[in-house]
Scaffold this motif. Structure first.
Motif, PDB file in Angstrom:
ATOM      1  N   TYR A  84      13.051  29.811  47.742  1.00 58.42           N
ATOM      2  CA  TYR A  84      12.517  28.709  48.563  1.00 58.42           C
ATOM      3  C   TYR A  84      12.336  29.178  50.000  1.00 58.42           C
ATOM      4  N   GLU A  88       9.067  29.812  52.450  1.00 59.66           N
ATOM      5  CA  GLU A  88       8.919  29.259  53.807  1.00 59.66           C
ATOM      6  C   GLU A  88       8.475  30.331  54.807  1.00 59.66           C
ATOM      7  N   ILE A  89       9.032  31.549  54.658  1.00 59.69           N
ATOM      8  CA  ILE A  89       8.684  32.572  55.661  1.00 59.69           C
ATOM      9  C   ILE A  89       7.528  33.467  55.211  1.00 59.69           C
ATOM     10  N   ARG A 171      12.204  20.430  50.819  1.00 56.11           N
ATOM     11  CA  ARG A 171      13.436  20.175  51.589  1.00 56.11           C
ATOM     12  C   ARG A 171      14.622  19.839  50.703  1.00 56.11           C
ATOM     13  N   TYR A 174      17.705  22.386  50.153  1.00 61.14           N
ATOM     14  CA  TYR A 174      18.882  22.393  51.033  1.00 61.14           C
ATOM     15  C   TYR A 174      19.907  21.358  50.568  1.00 61.14           C
ATOM     16  N   HIS A 175      19.410  20.153  50.293  1.00 59.29           N
ATOM     17  CA  HIS A 175      20.319  19.068  49.914  1.00 59.29           C
ATOM     18  C   HIS A 175      20.947  19.312  48.545  1.00 59.29           C
ATOM     19  N   ALA A 178      23.693  21.726  49.040  1.00 58.79           N
ATOM     20  CA  ALA A 178      24.814  21.041  49.694  1.00 58.79           C
ATOM     21  C   ALA A 178      25.560  20.155  48.694  1.00 58.79           C
ATOM     22  N   LEU A 179      24.803  19.557  47.792  1.00 57.80           N
ATOM     23  CA  LEU A 179      25.418  18.666  46.799  1.00 57.80           C
ATOM     24  C   LEU A 179      26.275  19.430  45.797  1.00 57.80           C
ATOM     25  N   MET A 181      28.324  21.816  46.292  1.00 62.41           N
ATOM     26  CA  MET A 181      29.511  22.486  46.841  1.00 62.41           C
ATOM     27  C   MET A 181      30.786  21.774  46.383  1.00 62.41           C
ATOM     28  N   GLU A 182      31.134  20.669  47.028  1.00 60.99           N
ATOM     29  CA  GLU A 182      32.397  19.983  46.705  1.00 60.99           C
ATOM     30  C   GLU A 182      32.511  19.581  45.232  1.00 60.99           C
ATOM     31  N   PRO A 183      31.447  19.007  44.630  1.00 57.43           N
ATOM     32  CA  PRO A 183      31.586  18.643  43.216  1.00 57.43           C
ATOM     33  C   PRO A 183      31.940  19.838  42.320  1.00 57.43           C
ATOM     34  N   TYR A 185      33.511  22.648  43.425  1.00 54.95           N
ATOM     35  CA  TYR A 185      34.899  23.031  43.768  1.00 54.95           C
ATOM     36  C   TYR A 185      35.881  22.168  42.966  1.00 54.95           C
TER      37      TYR A 185
ATOM     38  N   TRP B  24      13.521  12.975  51.663  1.00 51.26           N
ATOM     39  CA  TRP B  24      13.221  14.083  50.753  1.00 51.26           C
ATOM     40  C   TRP B  24      13.326  13.654  49.296  1.00 51.26           C
ATOM     41  N   TYR B  33      23.545  10.852  46.060  1.00 52.30           N
ATOM     42  CA  TYR B  33      23.924  12.052  46.816  1.00 52.30           C
ATOM     43  C   TYR B  33      24.970  11.705  47.877  1.00 52.30           C
ATOM     44  N   VAL B  36      28.338  10.886  45.835  1.00 55.04           N
ATOM     45  CA  VAL B  36      28.962  11.936  45.015  1.00 55.04           C
ATOM     46  C   VAL B  36      29.674  12.986  45.865  1.00 55.04           C
ATOM     47  N   LYS B  37      29.013  13.409  46.922  1.00 55.62           N
ATOM     48  CA  LYS B  37      29.565  14.500  47.731  1.00 55.62           C
ATOM     49  C   LYS B  37      30.942  14.153  48.338  1.00 55.62           C
ATOM     50  N   ALA B  40      33.663  13.610  45.532  1.00 52.58           N
ATOM     51  CA  ALA B  40      34.100  14.865  44.902  1.00 52.58           C
ATOM     52  C   ALA B  40      35.053  15.623  45.817  1.00 52.58           C
ATOM     53  N   GLY B  41      34.723  15.659  47.110  1.00 52.69           N
ATOM     54  CA  GLY B  41      35.600  16.329  48.066  1.00 52.69           C
ATOM     55  C   GLY B  41      36.980  15.712  48.082  1.00 52.69           C
ATOM     56  N   ILE B  44      39.285  16.459  44.920  1.00 52.46           N
ATOM     57  CA  ILE B  44      40.008  17.743  44.908  1.00 52.46           C
ATOM     58  C   ILE B  44      41.454  17.497  45.346  1.00 52.46           C
ATOM     59  N   HIS B  92      14.053  25.576  62.150  1.00 48.55           N
ATOM     60  CA  HIS B  92      13.439  25.160  60.904  1.00 48.55           C
ATOM     61  C   HIS B  92      12.089  24.485  61.125  1.00 48.55           C
ATOM     62  N   TYR B  93      12.104  23.422  61.925  1.00 50.87           N
ATOM     63  CA  TYR B  93      10.856  22.684  62.142  1.00 50.87           C
ATOM     64  C   TYR B  93      10.035  23.228  63.306  1.00 50.87           C
TER      65      TYR B  93
END
Lengths: 273, 292
Positions: A84, A88-89, A171, A174-175, A178-179, A181-183, A185, B24, B33, B36-37, B40-41, B44, B92-93
């Protein structure tokens, strides 16, 4: 397949691995951050266990799990998201035009990332172990190497598959990372024995190779690791070996399909490129 | 006139922030989203606790840990969010230059963008606490909450985090990928040293001494006293010693300390931001991109 084609692909692997190997020496401060940042989470969780007067092994699990987060982060941010970002680049069309297998590009990313991340994780593990007096009891060095290797092949195979699936994302890439990660772990038991999630939940989480890999590593390097095990060591190695094959095949098919989909829908380049 | 203009900048940048955070995907997926995040954290820690205790969550320490972990989301997300505005716009932008030369108050722009981050994080914190109360016996009783203390501590605590984020935002003018590491590093220091998920008295003496200087330590204590006063009393009674290390500090002292922190951070942050801004303009880093 001609020999020159094979050599070309090996060179592609080396070429794509090179920036990852050399990159960390160009900006050492990033490397330091990558080693030190997991230590804060490790310290936080280790002190929770200490306050609860938990068994010493649990603190060891936290240190090992914290160190292993580097591999999962590398999968998410440097494997899955990579194509991805390449889009972009503006590098992605160049990869697709090159007379090599796309799998060589992914393999190069994996080899470079694995090398760099192993050093980071080893340093985090060493510092964490010293800070919290973690006692290791290495029963079989050969088995340790076998488990680590199959875990990493399966994990990076999964990363290669993710990279293909992320190819068409915008986009949301990225999300999505991020989503995950913790789930993950939580589901993979990075900081506690995964068997406490219950059999079926742990079995479901085992599709993520690091779940079984962590459980197997604990059995090998901690005195009480076997009592906390989800499955026997041999079963976990066999399952991980199976995952290696499955993810390699899936990543190949996913890459081919997503590239086709990208071409037909015109989503392999951005509007201004 | 200036006030009206600033409010408009705040409102428009908050709206821009919301679009960047949420458009997005479809609202249902974004809601999932956002839930859940954080859950979940939190799970743990819940599982770690259950592994050791066998599952008894109707306990003062569990509520202490759970609430601390939920509130810490503000520290991590807001600190990161404020700084990320600079990084994201520039790298980024690639719009920071245009934003910078627009006829508006740049601080208001950053605060507007951050406000939406606080709103989204507040939703996550609320859901996490609700989940704890409903599913895990976290001891929060609406009738016993000290609302004035809770509200005031939330306002002062969030203000100090935002202001600290502004200073780090200034630093990100001058750095590439480092701003992420600096943010996460600072948030990590707060996580370990501010009594977020365990009392500071378990720390080595030198670390406990440092934690007594950190505003987040006092913020955590104030929020807990406001939200779960019964838990704090029970924790002190069952432990038989000053387990939080803060029993002798009055509510008034804590609030005073937070107020002073906001003032000091404000002066420092504006100073750091202005210096960084000056250096960034001098070195041509406002529209700098490093492919991160």
């Amino acid at each position: 397949m001609t020999e020159s084609y094979l050599l070309k692909n090996l060179r592609a692997v080396r070429g794509r691995a090179y920036p990852r190997l050399i990159g960390s020496t160009r900006e050492p401060s990033w490397f330091i951050f990558d080693v030190i940042l997991p230590l804060f989470t490790i310290a936080g969780y280790a002190y929770v266990y200490k306050f609860l007067d938990a068994r010493a092994e649990l603190i060891g699990y936290v240190v090992l799990g914290g160190a292993m987060t580097a591999f999962w982060l590398n999968i998410l941010w440097s494997m899955a998201s990579q194509l991805y970002w390449e889009k972009e680049i503006g590098n992605l069309p160049l990869y697709l035009m090159a007379p090599i297998s796309r799998m060589s590009i992914l393999a190069g990313m994996a080899v470079g990332g694995l090398f760099e991340t192993t050093i980071q994780a080893a340093m985090t593990l060493a510092i964490g172990a010293i800070a919290f007096n973690v006692v290791f009891s290495l029963a079989s060095p050969v088995m340790l190497i076998v488990v680590f290797v199959v875990t990493m092949i399966a994990l990076y195979g999964m990363g290669m598959m993710f990279a293909s699936l992320y190819l068409l994302l915008g986009r949301e890439a990225y999300h999505l990372s991020a989503l995950m990660m913790e789930p993950v772990y939580f589901a993979s038991g990075f900081y506690f024995p995964v068997k406490h999630l219950g059999f079926w939940a742990a079995a479901g989480a085992s599709i993520i190779p690091i779940t079984l890999g962590l459980d197997a590593l604990r059995q090998i390097i901690f005195p009480g690791g076997t009592e906390d095990a989800f499955l026997s060591l041999n079963t976990e190695v066999a399952l991980l070996s199976g995952l290696c094959v499955v993810f390699m095949i899936l990543s190949r098919y996913a890459l081919r399909y997503m590239e086709y989909l990208g071409k037909t829908t015109g989503r392999l380049t951005l509007r201004w490129q | 006139m200036a006030v009206t203009n600033n409010l408009k900048v705040f409102k428009d940048s908050a709206w821009l922030g919301w679009q960047m955070e949420a458009n997005w995907t479809d609202p249902f997926l974004f809601l999932t989203y956002s839930i859940v995040k954080p859950i979940a954290g939190t799970l743990i820690l819940v599982l770690m606790y259950i592994v050791v205790t066998g599952g008894e969550t109707a306990n003062a320490f569990f509520s202490y840990m759970y609430v601390g972990n939920a509130m810490y989301m503000f520290v991590a997300e807001v600190l990161f969010g404020v700084t990320w505005v600079i990084h994201d716009d520039r790298e980024h932008y690639m719009t920071l230059k245009q934003v910078y030369i627009a006829p508006m108050n740049f601080y208001m722009y950053i605060m507007g963008r951050s406000a939406i981050k606080i709103a989204i994080t507040s939703f996550g914190v609320f859901i996490t606490i609700l989940f704890g109360v409903v599913a895990l016996d976290v001891a929060i009783d609406l009738t016993s909450i000290d609302w004035p203390l809770l509200a005031l501590s939330l306002v002062l605590g969030l203000a100090s985090i935002c202001i600290l984020g502004l200073a780090l935002g200034g630093v990100s003018f001058l750095t590439a990928k480092h701003s992420i590491g600096i943010n996460e590093g600072l948030a990590g220091v707060f996580y370990v040293l501010s009594g977020v998920v365990f009392p500071i008295t378990i720390l080595p003496t030198w670390a406990e001494s440092i934690s007594r200087f950190l505003p987040v330590t006092y913020w955590m204590e104030a929020v807990r006293r406001g939200m779960e006063p019964g838990v704090m009393r029970e924790l002190a009674d069952t432990s038989g010693y000053d387990v939080t290390g803060m029993s002798n500090v009055s509510d008034l002292t804590i609030m005073l300390y937070l107020l002073i922190s906001v003032g000091v951070f404000f002066a420092l942050s504006i100073g750091v931001f202005r210096i960084a801004d000056y250096i960034a303009r001098k070195k041509g880093k406002i529209d700098w991109t490093t492919a991160y």
